[in-house]
Design an enzyme around this catalytic site. Structure first.
Site, PDB file in Angstrom:
ATOM      1  N   HIS A  27      -1.217 -16.367 -12.733  1.00  0.00           N
ATOM      2  CA  HIS A  27      -1.559 -15.473 -13.851  1.00  0.00           C
ATOM      3  C   HIS A  27      -0.531 -15.483 -14.985  1.00  0.00           C
ATOM      4  O   HIS A  27      -0.828 -14.965 -16.064  1.00  0.00           O
ATOM      5  CB  HIS A  27      -1.710 -14.023 -13.365  1.00  0.00           C
ATOM      6  CG  HIS A  27      -2.844 -13.819 -12.417  1.00  0.00           C
ATOM      7  ND1 HIS A  27      -4.138 -14.185 -12.719  1.00  0.00           N
ATOM      8  CD2 HIS A  27      -2.880 -13.291 -11.167  1.00  0.00           C
ATOM      9  CE1 HIS A  27      -4.923 -13.881 -11.694  1.00  0.00           C
ATOM     10  NE2 HIS A  27      -4.184 -13.348 -10.729  1.00  0.00           N
ATOM     11  N   GLY A  82      -0.125  -9.933 -13.638  1.00  0.00           N
ATOM     12  CA  GLY A  82      -0.655 -10.001 -12.267  1.00  0.00           C
ATOM     13  C   GLY A  82       0.372 -10.419 -11.220  1.00  0.00           C
ATOM     14  O   GLY A  82       0.088 -11.288 -10.400  1.00  0.00           O
ATOM     15  N   ASP A  95      -7.823 -18.652  -4.913  1.00  0.00           N
ATOM     16  CA  ASP A  95      -7.403 -17.244  -4.875  1.00  0.00           C
ATOM     17  C   ASP A  95      -8.604 -16.365  -5.247  1.00  0.00           C
ATOM     18  O   ASP A  95      -9.524 -16.814  -5.931  1.00  0.00           O
ATOM     19  CB  ASP A  95      -6.290 -17.094  -5.926  1.00  0.00           C
ATOM     20  CG  ASP A  95      -5.530 -15.788  -5.896  1.00  0.00           C
ATOM     21  OD1 ASP A  95      -4.362 -15.808  -5.460  1.00  0.00           O
ATOM     22  OD2 ASP A  95      -6.076 -14.769  -6.357  1.00  0.00           O
ATOM     23  N   HIS A 145      -8.639 -14.069  -7.332  1.00  0.00           N
ATOM     24  CA  HIS A 145      -8.603 -13.800  -8.775  1.00  0.00           C
ATOM     25  C   HIS A 145      -8.736 -15.091  -9.579  1.00  0.00           C
ATOM     26  O   HIS A 145      -8.271 -16.147  -9.136  1.00  0.00           O
ATOM     27  CB  HIS A 145      -7.285 -13.097  -9.141  1.00  0.00           C
ATOM     28  CG  HIS A 145      -7.060 -11.822  -8.388  1.00  0.00           C
ATOM     29  ND1 HIS A 145      -6.267 -11.762  -7.259  1.00  0.00           N
ATOM     30  CD2 HIS A 145      -7.556 -10.581  -8.582  1.00  0.00           C
ATOM     31  CE1 HIS A 145      -6.270 -10.515  -6.800  1.00  0.00           C
ATOM     32  NE2 HIS A 145      -7.049  -9.781  -7.577  1.00  0.00           N
ATOM     33  N   ASP A 171      -5.570 -13.752  -0.702  1.00  0.00           N
ATOM     34  CA  ASP A 171      -6.275 -12.490  -0.946  1.00  0.00           C
ATOM     35  C   ASP A 171      -7.795 -12.633  -0.784  1.00  0.00           C
ATOM     36  O   ASP A 171      -8.530 -11.666  -0.978  1.00  0.00           O
ATOM     37  CB  ASP A 171      -5.897 -11.883  -2.313  1.00  0.00           C
ATOM     38  CG  ASP A 171      -5.779 -12.905  -3.414  1.00  0.00           C
ATOM     39  OD1 ASP A 171      -6.242 -14.047  -3.216  1.00  0.00           O
ATOM     40  OD2 ASP A 171      -5.240 -12.568  -4.490  1.00  0.00           O
ATOM     41  N   TYR A 196      -2.023  -9.836  -0.123  1.00  0.00           N
ATOM     42  CA  TYR A 196      -1.343  -8.540  -0.146  1.00  0.00           C
ATOM     43  C   TYR A 196      -1.371  -7.830   1.195  1.00  0.00           C
ATOM     44  O   TYR A 196      -0.898  -6.706   1.319  1.00  0.00           O
ATOM     45  CB  TYR A 196      -1.915  -7.706  -1.308  1.00  0.00           C
ATOM     46  CG  TYR A 196      -1.846  -8.531  -2.576  1.00  0.00           C
ATOM     47  CD1 TYR A 196      -0.631  -8.720  -3.226  1.00  0.00           C
ATOM     48  CD2 TYR A 196      -2.960  -9.243  -3.035  1.00  0.00           C
ATOM     49  CE1 TYR A 196      -0.529  -9.559  -4.325  1.00  0.00           C
ATOM     50  CE2 TYR A 196      -2.865 -10.083  -4.141  1.00  0.00           C
ATOM     51  CZ  TYR A 196      -1.652 -10.233  -4.778  1.00  0.00           C
ATOM     52  OH  TYR A 196      -1.544 -11.069  -5.851  1.00  0.00           O
TER      53      TYR A 196
HETATM   54 MN    MN Z   1      -4.862 -13.077  -6.374  1.00  0.00          MN
END
Ligand code: MN
Length: 370
Positions: free
Chosen positions: A134, A142, A169, A171, A258, A297
């Site tokens: 990010h 991020g 990922d 995201h 994640d 996370y």
């Molecule tokens: Mn992520």
């Protein structure tokens, strides 16, 4: 012929990675679990590999780098000021102590990884401490302070003509896509959750790059609770399309954890085994490949997932019982490597995935990607 696989490690790299606020001690957990299984064949010690200012400038602006340097001597108790905020240093990217040292070590790990495939010393290199997708040219975002991926790919272009970047990922890989949105030599492909309010909000199926490089980016959005069957089927269909046309001669794969069930931010319902067919497919392409980390996370599950991938990449079967090692208690209460799926409904449908595939195919044709 068997492939030569390297694993990036240094005490200093783990130390720096461990102090990222949202994933405190994650790097130690990942590394000690992998070591406890004895999977790794070749440890590449990157202790001496610190990114130079010129290397950081392969992506980041002078102004952003100056702000990081200024912040190197700050005390953790110092207030965040307007200058910090202008460069994204606040909110989810709080200023760290010794921030300049931190970014040079993180970028150094990924530079070492790419150099090992550029030299031809290794076919595959793994760096779970990299993958900070990010970070933007002049902004931290991020939980990412330095975009080691962009810097690494820029370096790789000295040796490889065409590089395929795949972001797995949860995201959108926005920083990397933005960096290469105007070059035809790097194709970026991101699979990610895309729903109202979900970070970073970019990466619709229609987004495919800009200007002369239009067509050289692809995005595959999905919804909450994605399960394995749909992802592996459509990963292969999309990746085959991209590879047939773009014909990459090296790959960088961001393996954010994640996406794994039980993540605090992801809310995707995948388990490590779901990713096997995808990873085996990538390995079958038989081109120099760097595997990087990223989000993740739930610390124990991230360590489980990356240990599973490390074993898979090494074609090694490992036992489901977590070996006794210094972080053993973090894997309570089952002390197993496997992760169980949640009993929730997958909000994704085959129809939508077919639609995504068709739009990606149309863009590749329309812009004559080759
Ligand atoms: Mn992520």
């Amino acid at each position: 012929m068997s492939k030569k696989i390297g694993y990036i490690w240094s005490k200093r790299l783990i130390f720096e990675c461990d102090r990222i606020n949202v994933v405190i001690d994650r790097a130690s957990h990942v590394n000690s679990l992998i070591k406890s299984y004895g999977i790794v064949q070749n440890i590449i010690n990157c202790d001496k590999r610190i990114a130079s200012v010129d290397e950081l400038k392969l992506f980041h602006s002078n102004e952003y780098l100056k702000q990081l340097q200024l912040n190197n001597d700050r005390d953790s108790a110092d207030d965040i000021n307007d200058n910090d905020l202008e460069y994204g240093l606040g909110y989810d990217c709080e200023p760290l102590e010794k921030m300049w040292d931190f970014v040079r070590v993180i970028a150094g790990g990924t530079l070492k990884a790419v150099e090992c495939v550029m030299d031809g010393d290794f076919d595959i290199v793994i760096n779970w401490n990299g993958g900070w997708h990010h970070a933007q040219r002049d902004e931290a975002a991020g939980f990412c302070y330095v975009n080691d991926i962009v810097i690494g790919i820029q370096k790789m272009r000295q040796t490889f003509d065409k590089i395929l970047y795949i972001d797995l990922d949860v995201h959108h890989g926005d920083g990397v896509e933005n960096a290469f949105s105007t070059t035809k030599r790097v194709f970026t492909l991101s699979f990610h959750r895309h729903e109202a309010g979900f970070f970073p909000g970019t990466g619709t199926v229609n987004d495919c790059g800009f200007g002369l490089a239009r067509g050289y980016a692809a995005n595959f959005p999905y919804k909450e609770n994605l399960s394995g069957h749909l992802l592996s089927k459509y990963f292969k269909l999309v990746a085959d399309l991209v590879r047939e046309r773009f014909k990459p001669n090296a790959c960088v794969i961001q393996c954010g954890a994640d996406i794994i069930s039980g993540d605090k931010l992801g809310f995707v319902n995948l388990i490590p085994n779901d990713m096997d067919s995808i990873m085996l497919e990538i390995l079958k392409w038989d081109i120099p490949t760097v595997f990087l980390g990223g989000g993740g996370y739930n610390i124990a599950n991230t360590a489980r997932y990356w240990t599973h991938l490390t074993a898979l990449i090494h074609s090694t079967e490992i036992c489901n019982d977590i070996p006794d090692h210094k972080n053993f208690l973090s894997y309570s209460s089952d002390f197993e490597l496997s992760i169980s799926r949640k009993n929730v409904r997958d909000l994704n449908t085959e129809e939508e995935f077919e639609r995504n595939l068709n739009i990606i195919r149309l863009n590749l044709d329309k812009y004559s990607v080759s």
